[in-house]
Design an enzyme around this catalytic site. Sequence first.
Site, mmCIF file in Angstrom:
data_model
loop_
_atom_site.group_PDB
_atom_site.id
_atom_site.type_symbol
_atom_site.label_atom_id
_atom_site.label_comp_id
_atom_site.label_asym_id
_atom_site.label_seq_id
_atom_site.Cartn_x
_atom_site.Cartn_y
_atom_site.Cartn_z
ATOM 1 N N CYS A 2 -17.100 -4.365 0.072
ATOM 2 C CA CYS A 2 -18.869 -5.014 -0.049
ATOM 3 C C CYS A 2 -18.154 -6.651 0.293
ATOM 4 C CB CYS A 2 -19.607 -5.091 -1.197
ATOM 5 S SG CYS A 2 -20.116 -3.484 -1.504
ATOM 6 N N ARG A 27 -14.462 -5.646 5.221
ATOM 7 C CA ARG A 27 -14.955 -5.468 3.351
ATOM 8 C C ARG A 27 -16.029 -4.288 3.549
ATOM 9 N NH1 ARG A 27 -13.273 -9.522 0.009
ATOM 10 N NH2 ARG A 27 -14.367 -8.781 -1.141
ATOM 11 N N TRP A 75 -19.409 -0.739 0.941
ATOM 12 C CA TRP A 75 -18.490 0.220 0.828
ATOM 13 C C TRP A 75 -19.098 0.466 -0.386
ATOM 14 C CZ3 TRP A 75 -14.862 1.460 -2.848
ATOM 15 C CH2 TRP A 75 -14.246 2.319 -2.190
ATOM 16 N N ASN A 101 -21.644 -6.937 -5.211
ATOM 17 C CA ASN A 101 -20.437 -6.626 -4.579
ATOM 18 C C ASN A 101 -19.760 -6.222 -5.966
ATOM 19 O OD1 ASN A 101 -17.439 -6.165 -4.116
ATOM 20 N ND2 ASN A 101 -16.315 -8.152 -3.585
ATOM 21 N N GLY A 102 -18.807 -5.315 -6.995
ATOM 22 C CA GLY A 102 -18.295 -4.971 -8.466
ATOM 23 C C GLY A 102 -19.163 -3.080 -8.620
ATOM 24 N N GLU A 492 5.308 4.158 5.265
ATOM 25 C CA GLU A 492 4.145 3.119 5.678
ATOM 26 C C GLU A 492 3.580 3.295 6.789
ATOM 27 O OE1 GLU A 492 2.283 0.603 4.990
ATOM 28 O OE2 GLU A 492 2.301 -0.152 6.339
ATOM 29 N N LYS A 496 -0.317 4.635 7.845
ATOM 30 C CA LYS A 496 -1.136 3.467 8.692
ATOM 31 C C LYS A 496 -1.451 5.061 9.724
ATOM 32 C CE LYS A 496 -1.276 0.436 8.229
ATOM 33 N NZ LYS A 496 -0.930 -0.115 6.859
ATOM 34 N N GLU A 499 -4.925 6.370 8.000
ATOM 35 C CA GLU A 499 -5.523 6.219 7.608
ATOM 36 C C GLU A 499 -6.408 5.439 8.603
ATOM 37 O OE1 GLU A 499 -4.051 1.516 6.324
ATOM 38 O OE2 GLU A 499 -5.296 2.693 5.319
ATOM 39 N N HIS A 515 14.576 19.699 0.395
ATOM 40 C CA HIS A 515 14.699 20.589 -0.896
ATOM 41 C C HIS A 515 13.396 21.175 -0.812
ATOM 42 C CE1 HIS A 515 18.775 19.309 -2.545
ATOM 43 N NE2 HIS A 515 18.144 18.151 -1.718
ATOM 44 N N LYS A 614 -11.179 -3.445 3.672
ATOM 45 C CA LYS A 614 -10.191 -3.719 3.734
ATOM 46 C C LYS A 614 -9.827 -4.413 1.856
ATOM 47 C CE LYS A 614 -6.799 -7.113 5.403
ATOM 48 N NZ LYS A 614 -5.695 -5.860 6.004
HETATM 49 O O1 M6R Z 1 -4.095 -6.866 -0.658
HETATM 50 P P1 M6R Z 1 -3.357 -5.778 -0.707
HETATM 51 O O2 M6R Z 1 -2.164 -5.515 -0.264
HETATM 52 O O3 M6R Z 1 -3.334 -5.407 -2.658
HETATM 53 O O4 M6R Z 1 -4.176 -4.520 -0.623
HETATM 54 C C1 M6R Z 1 -3.504 -3.238 -1.657
HETATM 55 C C2 M6R Z 1 -3.859 -1.734 -0.437
HETATM 56 O O5 M6R Z 1 -5.307 -1.928 -0.754
HETATM 57 C C3 M6R Z 1 -3.519 -2.136 0.678
HETATM 58 O O6 M6R Z 1 -2.098 -2.562 0.995
HETATM 59 C C4 M6R Z 1 -4.212 -0.654 1.215
HETATM 60 O O7 M6R Z 1 -3.323 0.257 0.919
HETATM 61 C C5 M6R Z 1 -3.970 -1.013 3.706
HETATM 62 N N1 M6R Z 1 -5.670 -0.193 3.656
HETATM 63 C C6 M6R Z 1 -3.878 -0.689 3.630
HETATM 64 O O8 M6R Z 1 -3.736 -0.199 5.565
#
Ligand code: M6R
Length: 619
Positions: A2, A27, A75, A101-102, A492, A496, A499, A515, A614
Site C-alpha cells: 500500500c 507498493r 495491496w 497502510n498497515g 535466489e 526470481k 515471482e 537425497h 515491493k
Molecule cells: O526490502 P527488503 O530487502 O527487506 O525486502 C525483503 C523481501 O520482501 C524482498 O526481498 C522480496 O523477497 C522481493 N520480492 C524479492 O525479489
Amino acid sequence: MCGIIGYVGKKSASPILLEGLRRLEYRGYDSAGVAVLDQAKLVVRKKLGKIDEGIARLLKAEPVTGQLGIAHTRWATHGVPSDKNSHPHFDQSQKIAVVHNGVIENYDALKQKLARAGHTFKSDTDTEVLAHLIGDCYEKRRGKPGANGDALTQAVCDALREVIGTYGLAVICADYPNLIVGARRGSPLIIGIGKDEHFVASDANAIVAHTKKVVYLNDYDVATITPDRFDVLNLGTDTATVQISQLEFSQEDAARGKHAHFMLKEIFEQPQTVLNALRGRLDFEGATAKFGGLNMTSAELRGIDRIVIAASGTSWHAALVGEYLIEEFAQLPVEVEFAHEFCYRNCPLEKNTVLLVLSQSGETADTLAALREAKRRGHRALAIVNVVGSTIARESDGGIYMHAGPEIGVASTKAFVSTLAVLSLLAVHLGRMRNLPAKRALEFLRALEALPKQIEAILAQNNSLKKIAKKYAQADDFFFLGRGYTFPIALEGALKLKEISYIHAEGYSAAEMKHGPIALIDSKTPTVFLVPQDAMYDKTMANLAMIRARQGPIIALATEGDKQIKKVANDVIYLPKTLEPLYPILASVPLQLFAYHIAMARGCDVDKPRNLAKSVTVQ
Ligand code: M6R
C-alpha cells in the site's frame, strides 16, 4: 504494501496525487483511489485494478478539482481487491476520509463496538473501521477544541489510542479545507516540505519531483499539515523531534528511462551500483575495507563472538552468502535467521553477539521486528540498507548503506547484488581484525574492483540469454542447483523466476538433490546448474551427471574457458573468471535476465507481479 500520498497547497491536487500514485504503484496495485475536497465537499474516485487501467481512466472521465486531497494504492490485506474495498474510506458522517497502510489488528472488536452504536459499514476492510472510529471521536471533540489544536487532530489521536496494529495514514475532513492529519506506527510516512504546500507520502519516490526536503515521522507521531506549516506531536511522549532531511536522489533516478521495465533498468544499472557500493570503501593501503557508519570501535568489532543475520526473501538469500563470506574471511560464527523466526523463537544470544539485518527497503516489518527484538534484549543491532532514512536505517545502532539508488521493480535485483558487495567488504573488514593475511585480502579487493567491468561483460550476453530463456519459457517446473557459495544463488535464481513468471521453481543444493528431489527430474524439467570453476567443481559436475542421466535438460552457468561443460549441458552461459566468493555476484546477473526474459515470453507483467508488493510492511 500500500502506498499513500496527500497534498495540501495552492495547486490542483488531483494530478499531483495521480502522479504520486504511479510512483508508489510498486507498493501495491490491487486498486487505487483519491479523495479531494471540492468546495467543502469530499469527492471520491476509486477503482479496482492497476493505476493506468483503473483510477487514471476514471479521473479522466470524471475529473475532480480541489487543492487538498489524499490517495492510496492498495495491496489487499482485509477484504478482496474490489471497488468497494478500495481506499479512501469514510466515516459514518461521510465527512472524514482516510487512507491507510498497515493492519488494524483489533478491528473486529472496534467494528462490533461501533456497530452497536449504530455505525454501518460498506466494505470488508479494517481501514473503514478506523475511519468510523476517527469520525466517532471527532463527533465528541467537535466544537470543543482542547489545548492541542484542531478537533480533527485530536480525534485522530483519540482514535489511535484505541487501536492495536500498524498504520501509516492520512486523514482529511470536509470541515477543514486546509488540513491533512498524518500518523505512523510501524508503516512509514514522511512529510514533504514545499513552498506554500506540503505533502505526506509512504515514501520519497512519490514526492521527489516536488521537493527534496522531507521529515521522516517516527512511530506514534501525529502530524498536522497545512499549506504553510506542519506540527508534529508524539502520542507516547507528547513532544516530538522533527529533523528535516535532504533527499539524495532525483526524479530521474526513480524513472524507467529507455528501458521497457524497471526490473530491466535495474539489472543493467548493476555495474554502476556495485561501483557505488565499493566507492571509498576499498583501502588498498591497509589491505582492508573501511566504513563510515558502523559506529563501533575496532576493539568493539574485534570483541564480537558471533553474528546473527536476520532478513527476509531475497535479502535472506544474501544473508546466506554473508554467512559463507564472514565465516571464511573472519572465522567468526554466523547464523542466518528468517527475520520472522528470529523474533518469536527465543533464539539464544550470547553476550558478544551482534545482530545484523539486511533490507533493501529498510521497512520490512518482519526485519524491523527482529532489529527491535535484538535491541530490546540489549544487543547491538547493525543494518545493511538501501533506502536512506528508512525506519531500519534510523533505528539500527550503526550500518552500511548500499547506495544502489531507488529500486522500483518488485523483484529485487540490484539491491541483492549490492548487498553481496557490501557483505564482501564487511567480511574483509572483520577478517583483517582477525587472521586474514594482507595478501589474501588485497587479492580479494582487486577482484572486487574488477566486478563492474565483469558485470558489463555479462550484460553484453543479453541477447543470447534471451534466446536460451525463450527455449525453456513453456516449462512448468524448474530446478536451480548450486553448491557452496552458489547454493544461495540457486535459491535466489528460483525465487526470481517464481515471482515474475509464476513458474514453479525449486532452488536446491546440488549435493542434497540426490537425497530425494531427484525423483522429480524428467525430460520436461530443466535444471539451471551453477557450476563455476571453484573448489567444488568436480563434485558439482558429478551432481550434474546425475541429472543428465535422468534426461533432465541442463542450462549451465560456468566459467569462461570451461570446455568440459559444453559436452554435458544443453546450454551454457559463461561467467568471467573471479575468486570463488565472488561468483555469487556474477552468477546473479544472468539469472535475473533469464527470469526476466522467461516472464516476458509468457506475457507476464514483470514490474507488477501478481499478489506481490515491493515492501512488506505487515507481519
Ligand atoms: O526490502 P527488503 O530487502 O527487506 O525486502 C525483503 C523481501 O520482501 C524482498 O526481498 C522480496 O523477497 C522481493 N520480492 C524479492 O525479489
